[in-house]
Each structure stands twice: as structure tokens, then as C-alpha cells.
Design a protein around this motif. Structure first.
Motif, PDB file in Angstrom:
ATOM      1  N   VAL A 180       0.879  -1.252   0.075  1.00 45.92           N
ATOM      2  CA  VAL A 180      -0.020  -0.198   0.067  1.00 45.92           C
ATOM      3  C   VAL A 180       0.740   1.184  -0.164  1.00 45.92           C
ATOM      4  CG1 VAL A 180      -1.770   1.537   1.477  1.00 45.92           C
ATOM      5  CG2 VAL A 180      -1.907  -1.267   1.285  1.00 45.92           C
ATOM      6  N   HIS A 181       0.735   2.281  -0.937  1.00 50.46           N
ATOM      7  CA  HIS A 181       1.167   3.485  -0.719  1.00 50.46           C
ATOM      8  C   HIS A 181       0.253   4.591  -1.378  1.00 50.46           C
ATOM      9  CE1 HIS A 181       2.053   3.727  -5.052  1.00 50.46           C
ATOM     10  NE2 HIS A 181       2.254   5.094  -4.876  1.00 50.46           N
ATOM     11  N   ILE A 182       0.292   5.843  -0.900  1.00 47.63           N
ATOM     12  CA  ILE A 182      -0.494   6.951  -1.171  1.00 47.63           C
ATOM     13  C   ILE A 182       0.595   7.922  -1.816  1.00 47.63           C
ATOM     14  CG2 ILE A 182      -1.969   8.728  -0.142  1.00 47.63           C
ATOM     15  CD1 ILE A 182      -2.557   6.712   1.986  1.00 47.63           C
ATOM     16  N   CYS A 183      -0.311   8.315  -2.997  1.00 42.63           N
ATOM     17  CA  CYS A 183       0.393   9.217  -3.677  1.00 42.63           C
ATOM     18  C   CYS A 183      -0.293  10.595  -3.796  1.00 42.63           C
ATOM     19  CB  CYS A 183       0.574   9.013  -5.212  1.00 42.63           C
ATOM     20  SG  CYS A 183       1.310  10.115  -6.536  1.00 42.63           S
ATOM     21  N   LEU A 184       0.327  11.836  -3.495  1.00 38.55           N
ATOM     22  CA  LEU A 184      -0.166  13.013  -3.455  1.00 38.55           C
ATOM     23  C   LEU A 184       0.253  14.100  -4.769  1.00 38.55           C
ATOM     24  CD1 LEU A 184       0.375  13.550   0.521  1.00 38.55           C
ATOM     25  CD2 LEU A 184      -1.655  12.680  -0.711  1.00 38.55           C
ATOM     26  N   ARG A 185      -0.370  14.863  -5.183  1.00 38.21           N
ATOM     27  CA  ARG A 185       0.031  15.560  -6.134  1.00 38.21           C
ATOM     28  C   ARG A 185       0.690  16.719  -5.793  1.00 38.21           C
ATOM     29  NH1 ARG A 185      -2.674  15.487 -11.421  1.00 38.21           N
ATOM     30  NH2 ARG A 185      -1.284  16.359 -12.691  1.00 38.21           N
ATOM     31  N   ALA A 186       1.717  17.092  -6.283  1.00 40.86           N
ATOM     32  CA  ALA A 186       2.570  18.319  -6.267  1.00 40.86           C
ATOM     33  C   ALA A 186       2.334  19.190  -7.356  1.00 40.86           C
ATOM     34  CB  ALA A 186       4.052  17.817  -6.101  1.00 40.86           C
ATOM     35  N   ARG A 187       2.719  20.327  -7.229  1.00 36.90           N
ATOM     36  CA  ARG A 187       2.630  21.386  -8.219  1.00 36.90           C
ATOM     37  C   ARG A 187       3.657  21.317  -9.327  1.00 36.90           C
ATOM     38  NH1 ARG A 187       1.467  25.620  -4.385  1.00 36.90           N
ATOM     39  NH2 ARG A 187       3.614  26.065  -5.068  1.00 36.90           N
ATOM     40  N   THR A 188       4.964  21.337  -8.471  1.00 45.50           N
ATOM     41  CA  THR A 188       6.216  21.375  -9.364  1.00 45.50           C
ATOM     42  C   THR A 188       7.254  20.331  -8.765  1.00 45.50           C
ATOM     43  OG1 THR A 188       7.078  22.912  -7.558  1.00 45.50           O
ATOM     44  CG2 THR A 188       5.803  24.052  -9.358  1.00 45.50           C
ATOM     45  N   THR A 189       8.547  20.336  -9.664  1.00 40.34           N
ATOM     46  CA  THR A 189       9.421  19.477  -9.228  1.00 40.34           C
ATOM     47  C   THR A 189      10.118  19.904  -7.753  1.00 40.34           C
ATOM     48  OG1 THR A 189      10.969  20.425 -10.476  1.00 40.34           O
ATOM     49  CG2 THR A 189       9.843  18.552 -11.471  1.00 40.34           C
ATOM     50  N   SER A 190      10.167  21.213  -7.769  1.00 38.34           N
ATOM     51  CA  SER A 190      10.794  21.651  -6.620  1.00 38.34           C
ATOM     52  C   SER A 190       9.850  21.323  -5.022  1.00 38.34           C
ATOM     53  CB  SER A 190      10.688  23.377  -6.598  1.00 38.34           C
ATOM     54  OG  SER A 190      11.688  23.659  -7.640  1.00 38.34           O
ATOM     55  N   ASP A 191       8.488  21.360  -5.317  1.00 35.28           N
ATOM     56  CA  ASP A 191       7.715  20.834  -4.308  1.00 35.28           C
ATOM     57  C   ASP A 191       7.911  19.290  -3.986  1.00 35.28           C
ATOM     58  OD1 ASP A 191       6.376  23.359  -4.445  1.00 35.28           O
ATOM     59  OD2 ASP A 191       4.536  22.844  -5.228  1.00 35.28           O
ATOM     60  N   VAL A 192       8.019  18.647  -5.168  1.00 32.83           N
ATOM     61  CA  VAL A 192       8.517  17.324  -4.687  1.00 32.83           C
ATOM     62  C   VAL A 192       9.646  16.979  -3.786  1.00 32.83           C
ATOM     63  CG1 VAL A 192       8.931  14.870  -5.517  1.00 32.83           C
ATOM     64  CG2 VAL A 192       7.071  16.255  -6.796  1.00 32.83           C
ATOM     65  N   ASP A 193      10.673  17.773  -4.218  1.00 32.48           N
ATOM     66  CA  ASP A 193      11.942  17.872  -3.840  1.00 32.48           C
ATOM     67  C   ASP A 193      11.956  18.286  -2.253  1.00 32.48           C
ATOM     68  OD1 ASP A 193      13.281  17.240  -6.282  1.00 32.48           O
ATOM     69  OD2 ASP A 193      13.837  19.005  -6.526  1.00 32.48           O
ATOM     70  N   ALA A 194      10.976  19.452  -1.928  1.00 34.02           N
ATOM     71  CA  ALA A 194      10.855  19.981  -0.688  1.00 34.02           C
ATOM     72  C   ALA A 194      10.245  18.977   0.201  1.00 34.02           C
ATOM     73  CB  ALA A 194       9.892  20.972  -0.685  1.00 34.02           C
ATOM     74  N   PHE A 195       9.045  18.261  -0.489  1.00 31.99           N
ATOM     75  CA  PHE A 195       8.270  17.328   0.404  1.00 31.99           C
ATOM     76  C   PHE A 195       9.188  16.068   0.901  1.00 31.99           C
ATOM     77  CE2 PHE A 195       6.938  12.653  -0.417  1.00 31.99           C
ATOM     78  CZ  PHE A 195       5.832  12.595   0.438  1.00 31.99           C
ATOM     79  N   HIS A 196      10.446  15.436   0.051  1.00 29.16           N
ATOM     80  CA  HIS A 196      11.115  14.563   0.206  1.00 29.16           C
ATOM     81  C   HIS A 196      11.973  14.911   1.422  1.00 29.16           C
ATOM     82  CE1 HIS A 196      14.623  11.974  -0.418  1.00 29.16           C
ATOM     83  NE2 HIS A 196      13.653  10.885  -0.513  1.00 29.16           N
ATOM     84  N   ALA A 197      12.528  16.059   0.958  1.00 29.47           N
ATOM     85  CA  ALA A 197      13.666  16.686   2.285  1.00 29.47           C
ATOM     86  C   ALA A 197      12.895  16.971   3.587  1.00 29.47           C
ATOM     87  CB  ALA A 197      14.011  18.027   1.709  1.00 29.47           C
ATOM     88  N   ALA A 198      11.908  17.340   3.640  1.00 28.39           N
ATOM     89  CA  ALA A 198      10.780  17.725   4.735  1.00 28.39           C
ATOM     90  C   ALA A 198      10.412  16.503   5.546  1.00 28.39           C
ATOM     91  CB  ALA A 198       9.669  18.386   4.401  1.00 28.39           C
ATOM     92  N   ALA A 199      10.338  15.284   4.798  1.00 31.40           N
ATOM     93  CA  ALA A 199      10.176  13.954   5.416  1.00 31.40           C
ATOM     94  C   ALA A 199      11.324  13.325   6.002  1.00 31.40           C
ATOM     95  CB  ALA A 199       9.396  13.148   4.282  1.00 31.40           C
ATOM     96  N   LEU A 200      12.384  13.700   5.251  1.00 32.11           N
ATOM     97  CA  LEU A 200      13.670  13.012   5.920  1.00 32.11           C
ATOM     98  C   LEU A 200      14.070  13.930   7.061  1.00 32.11           C
ATOM     99  CD1 LEU A 200      15.690  12.030   2.782  1.00 32.11           C
ATOM    100  CD2 LEU A 200      14.126  10.853   3.990  1.00 32.11           C
ATOM    101  N   ALA A 201      13.939  15.093   7.098  1.00 30.51           N
ATOM    102  CA  ALA A 201      14.269  15.984   8.201  1.00 30.51           C
ATOM    103  C   ALA A 201      13.365  15.869   9.494  1.00 30.51           C
ATOM    104  CB  ALA A 201      14.287  17.325   7.764  1.00 30.51           C
ATOM    105  N   ALA A 202      12.077  15.377   9.188  1.00 30.48           N
ATOM    106  CA  ALA A 202      11.265  14.988  10.337  1.00 30.48           C
ATOM    107  C   ALA A 202      11.352  13.614  11.029  1.00 30.48           C
ATOM    108  CB  ALA A 202       9.630  15.091   9.966  1.00 30.48           C
TER     109      ALA A 202
END
Length: 125
Positions: A64-86
Motif C-alpha cells: 500500500v502507498h498513497i500518492c499526493l499531487r505536487a505542483r512542481t518538481t521543487s515541491d516534490v524535492d521539498a516534500f522529500h527533504a522535509a520528510a527526511l528531516a522529520a
């Protein structure tokens, strides 16, 4: 087609901290707080976390996985970085994923309880 999704978490406060920073990268904020559930979204709660006390960590083979829509590639990058930082783990670094019918840019993370969450955007769309 979908209105909202929910994931189970063992510790609601800990998960709320994780998701507040991770989902902020996609423009979602905490909109609803109840004793055992928190809803995040833009205009209404689209993503819920629900306390499941004593819940075992979700096994990677659950599929199971859930996919969320991002507006830009920068948003995807920020999502990944924020998740790792948290405290989350990477399950696929941000990058372009070309396929036969569509190319997309995505990142995959695993939250503190083992939920697998993806952020995706479609460059050139």
C-alpha cells in the motif's frame, strides 16, 4: 475520484509533527484536530492521520502507498527533504521516472509508522 485518504499512526502527536512539515511542502495544512484524528488539506481535509494505539509498524511488503499531487518538481524535492528531516526514510529519491505512456517526477518516503507516501508532478503538463 477520491475525496480523502486516511493512514493509521501509533502516536498522533509525533505523526502530526511529521506530517505538518512534510505536507506543508505540498501546500497542505492542519485543518481539523480531534482527540484521535487530524485532517490536513488545502480547502478541506484531504489527508487524515488516525491514532491506532498499539498499532504494529506497517510491513514494507504491504504493497500500500498513497500518492499526493505536487505542483512542481521543487515541491516534490521539498516534500522529500522535509520528510527526511522529520525522521522519515527515503523509499525513492526525487527524480524523473519515464514510462511508456507518461513521464513523471516523484519522490517516495516512509513515515514513522511505515506508511508509504509519494509526491508526484507531471513536468510539461
Amino acid at each position: 475520484m477520491l475525496d480523502h485518504v486516511s493512514v493509521g499512526v501509533n502516536d498522533l502527536d509525533r505523526a502530526a509533527r511529521f506530517y505538518e512539515s512534510t505536507l506543508a511542502a505540498l501546500g497542505l495544512t492542519k485543518l481539523v484536530t480531534r482527540p484521535a484524528t487530524i485532517g490536513f488539506g488545502k480547502a478541506y481535509p484531504e489527508f487524515w492521520i488516525n491514532r491506532r494505539a498499539g498499532m504494529a509498524k506497517i510491513p514494507p511488503e504491504s504493497g500500500v502507498h498513497i500518492c499526493l499531487r505536487a505542483r512542481t518538481t521543487s515541491d516534490v524535492d521539498a516534500f522529500h527533504a522535509a520528510a527526511l528531516a522529520a525522521g522519515g526514510r527515503s523509499n525513492g529519491a526525487p527524480g524523473l521516472r519515464p514510462h511508456d505512456r507518461v513521464k513523471y517526477y516523484a519522490a517516495f518516503v516512509i513515515d514513522l509508522d511505515g506508511n508509504r507516501i509519494e509526491a508526484v508532478t507531471f513536468p510539461g503538463e
